[in-house]
Design an enzyme around this catalytic site. Structure first.
Site, short mmCIF file in Angstrom:
data_model
loop_
_atom_site.label_atom_id
_atom_site.label_comp_id
_atom_site.label_asym_id
_atom_site.label_seq_id
_atom_site.Cartn_x
_atom_site.Cartn_y
_atom_site.Cartn_z
N SER A 86 -9.81 -14.41 -2.17
CA SER A 86 -9.85 -12.96 -2.34
C SER A 86 -11.17 -12.54 -2.97
O SER A 86 -11.74 -13.27 -3.79
CB SER A 86 -8.69 -12.53 -3.24
OG SER A 86 -8.85 -11.17 -3.61
N HIS A 131 0.85 -1.21 0.00
CA HIS A 131 0.00 0.00 0.00
C HIS A 131 0.88 1.26 0.00
O HIS A 131 1.90 1.31 0.69
CB HIS A 131 -0.89 -0.02 1.24
CG HIS A 131 -1.96 1.03 1.23
ND1 HIS A 131 -1.88 2.19 1.97
CD2 HIS A 131 -3.14 1.09 0.55
CE1 HIS A 131 -2.97 2.92 1.77
NE2 HIS A 131 -3.74 2.28 0.92
C1 PLP Z 1 -3.28 -3.56 1.69
C2 PLP Z 1 -3.71 -2.28 2.35
N1 PLP Z 1 -3.01 -1.84 3.40
C3 PLP Z 1 -3.35 -0.70 4.04
C4 PLP Z 1 -4.43 0.04 3.63
C5 PLP Z 1 -4.79 1.30 4.37
O1 PLP Z 1 -5.91 1.06 5.16
P1 PLP Z 1 -6.85 2.25 5.67
O2 PLP Z 1 -7.43 2.90 4.46
O3 PLP Z 1 -7.85 1.54 6.53
O4 PLP Z 1 -5.99 3.19 6.46
C6 PLP Z 1 -5.20 -0.39 2.54
C7 PLP Z 1 -6.35 0.39 2.08
O5 PLP Z 1 -6.98 0.11 1.10
C8 PLP Z 1 -4.81 -1.57 1.88
O6 PLP Z 1 -5.48 -2.03 0.82
#
Ligand code: PLP
Length: 371
Positions: A324, A123
């Protein structure tokens, strides 16, 4: 105190609500949903609630909180993530990002000179977090299906054997829903004779799906992770962003600090914290129960497979990873993708079959996409 709005300001709110309600019906591309009825909790918005401090610490000076409920939520997560309740601590976060920051903060405190390994498909917020916690890091190549490239990981760890590795494992990547294989990663560490390491699991969406599948990939405390971050607003979905982070208690004890002003321990990233979101999670947990979660997940898988079949019928290649709910397909017909709020990256687009998405919606979308 009663406060009232002028008509024009009132109209502005009405318009905004109408716009969001309409857009919600055409949102197929992001892991967000709101199908559950939480109205029984609305009276809690009539009181001031702030969950500042460690939910598990003895009552502090400030008591307008939902710490008891927050602890129950964390305990439920400990159970479904195969943690021993005594060895693991956690709290309700503002979302997946905060939980990832917490995991990387603990890792940096444990191994100040450690090297964080994360993949190209991680992310986007993680590179920012790494700068914020001032951790050394190396981005590893991803395979075309979104999993980390294990050969590149092994070769890179081999070059940096003098410092402990911190593995930032994707348990469901944002774009392709790929799950980094913890068994393969641990084999690499063993092969390289690495005995001191840290594994953080970013299970933003899949962390609430895998526990309710029959054959989950390795991803939780049974697979020797040190910390995990899960978003709560993604699945099962609630009206405001939230999440949960769990970590091994001895790692948390290293960063805990007693604060006289609040009369409790400062173990969380934020000071003032949302006290309503633990209620949403608690309500979903109790109202749905594990069977309810299982049914919800199965219904999403049914829609995912239906979507892939419908794409195939139009000669469009669409696919998903095991367990998924993310369907990856080619980036075509941009205006329709925008209309349905479909996320895109490079040549790929994805639809995420969240609980609000029905087969009828999928039919409508694919018809417009291929018209
Ligand atoms: C794999 C992954 N990690 C972290 C995040 C971040 O999460 P949040 O939007 O709840 O802060 C996301 C958000 O889509 C994600 O897909």
């Amino acid at each position: 105190m009663n406060i009232t709005l002028k008509n024009k300001d009132r109209n502005r709110l009405d318009e905004m609500l109408a716009r969001i309600t309409d857009d919600s019906a055409h949102m197929l591309g992001y892991p967000a949903t709101k199908t559950l009825d939480f109205s029984v909790l609305y009276p809690f918005l009539e009181v001031l609630i702030n969950n500042i401090g460690d939910p598990f610490a003895l009552a502090g000076c400030f008591r307008l909180n939902t710490h008891d409920i927050e602890c129950e939520v964390v305990k439920w997560f400990s159970k479904i993530l195969h943690a021993n309740e005594k060895d693991v601590w956690g709290y309700v976060t503002s979302g997946g990002t905060e939980g990832n920051m917490y995991g990387l903060y603990l890792a940096r405190e444990l191994f100040p000179n450690g090297m964080v390994y994360y993949s190209e498909d991680t992310h986007y917020s993680v590179t920012k977090i790494l700068r914020m916690v001032n951790a050394r890091s190396i981005m590893i190549k991803s395979r075309s299906d979104g999993e980390i490239d294990y050969d590149d990981l092994a070769a890179t760890i081999a070059i940096h054997r003098d410092v402990p590795p911190v593995i930032f494992a994707n348990i469901g990547t944002t774009m392709k829903g790929a799950i980094d294989n913890l068994d393969s990663i641990k084999t690499i560490l063993k092969d390289k004779a690495v005995t001191r390491y840290y594994i953080h699991a970013d299970a933003a969406l899949s962390g609430m799906i895998l526990p309710f599948t029959d054959n989950p990939q390795p991803f939780d405390f049974a697979d020797e992770i040190d910390s995990i971050s899960i978003s709560g607003h993604k699945f099962p979905g609630c009206p405001m962003p939230c999440g949960v982070v769990l970590a091994k208690r001895d790692l948390v004890n290293r960063v805990a600090r007693s604060v006289e002003y609040i009369g409790t321990n400062d173990t969380t990233v934020l000071g003032s914290r949302n006290g309503v979101t633990p209620l949403f999670l608690w309500y979903a947990i109790h109202a749905l129960g594990e069977n309810g979660f299982r049914d919800m997940v199965q219904r999403c898988f049914t829609v995912v497979d239906y979507t892939i079949e419908k794409f195939a019928a139009k000669n469009i290649q669409a696919w998903r990873h095991k367990n998924s709910v993310t369907v990856v397909f080619p980036r075509i017909n941009e205006p329709i993708l925008q209309k349905w709020q479909i996320a895109v990256q490079g040549d790929n687009a994805h639809l995420i079959a969240m609980p609000h998405i029905t087969k009828e919606r999928v039919d409508e979308f694919i018809k417009e996409l291929t018209a």
